[in-house]
Design an enzyme around this catalytic site. Sequence first.
Site, mmCIF file in Angstrom:
data_model
loop_
_atom_site.group_PDB
_atom_site.id
_atom_site.type_symbol
_atom_site.label_atom_id
_atom_site.label_comp_id
_atom_site.label_asym_id
_atom_site.label_seq_id
_atom_site.Cartn_x
_atom_site.Cartn_y
_atom_site.Cartn_z
ATOM 1 N N CYS A 49 0.939 -1.100 0.010
ATOM 2 C CA CYS A 49 0.025 -0.058 -0.028
ATOM 3 C C CYS A 49 0.870 1.150 -0.054
ATOM 4 C CB CYS A 49 -1.012 0.026 1.141
ATOM 5 S SG CYS A 49 -1.820 1.538 1.486
ATOM 6 N N TYR A 192 -5.635 5.230 -9.458
ATOM 7 C CA TYR A 192 -6.514 4.360 -8.827
ATOM 8 C C TYR A 192 -7.564 4.609 -9.694
ATOM 9 C CZ TYR A 192 -3.713 2.520 -5.181
ATOM 10 O OH TYR A 192 -2.966 1.867 -4.207
#
Length: 325
Positions: A49, A192
């Site tokens: 992440c 994203y």
Amino acid sequence: MARSALDEMSDSGAFNRSPSTFRNFISRDQASQFPAESGRYHLYISYACPWASRCLAFLNIKGLEKAISFTSVKPIWGRTKETDDHMGWVFPVSSTEEPGAESDPLNGARSIRELYELASSNYSGKYTVPVLWDKKLKTIVNNESSEIIHMLNSEFNDIAENAALDLYPAHLQNQIDEVNEWVYEAINNGVYRCGFAKKQGPYEEAAMKLYQALDNCEEILSKQRYICGNTLTVADIRLFVTLIRFDEVYAVHFKCNKKLLREYPNLFNYTKDIFQIPGMRSTVNMEHIKRHYYGSHPSINPFGIIPFGPNIDYSSPHDRERFGP
């Protein structure tokens, strides 16, 4: 309520990230609810992440490894509860199960979800990393990475080994804030918005903004060593965590393939420069990164196949010293 990033879709097919929930602050004021104390706090992360990795980067470069412990989850999402189908961050059963990941040393939790449910019995949001945990009060202090990194930068200076390093200096704060705003919107979150888009229009809009921002970064970095001048700042760490994943993951998995990072000479050398800062290299576990993205999003990559390239050597020489130390 969205339980993971894959759930955060609008009717138009665009990805819309929801805000973090736990927003308490650790303070150098010892009278505060969450005072800065050595050994009191624990950081739960995933090496995969980018938001969690930037917190680990601050922990390392500020010299807080002895004061704040951390644990990484497994890279590939798993079932977080037997009673439903939610897929999310899970801990290995033992330290030998998954290199780089460890079982939860504090609560014996099987997943990040369990930590959220320990902190709040009626929690209904996403189960994200990073999680900054208070061992004393047994609760989540904060799960917003942009706030955690500012705490690590300033509130622990009485115990930080690199206390003199200030990545958010007063004279650059306005500039840093402005850069962070467009970098987050177009690049950090932009990849994203490309990758999770479910319709062509939102994808193309996000991709156009992404490459306009990357072109802008390339132009800025042709004139100075770092994104806000010749001083390393929080803005560089925030940009770096996306760039280091770009060619290995985002170009393929998120369809950000108009131009590779390696085709931007200044951005590519800049990424190597940041990677080689003491404490940064250990925050980049490319095996975890690739296994997570390619293995945890079956709607994008249903067979979970992991590309075997390009295996870029970010420890190779760069040219950024031309702007000075």
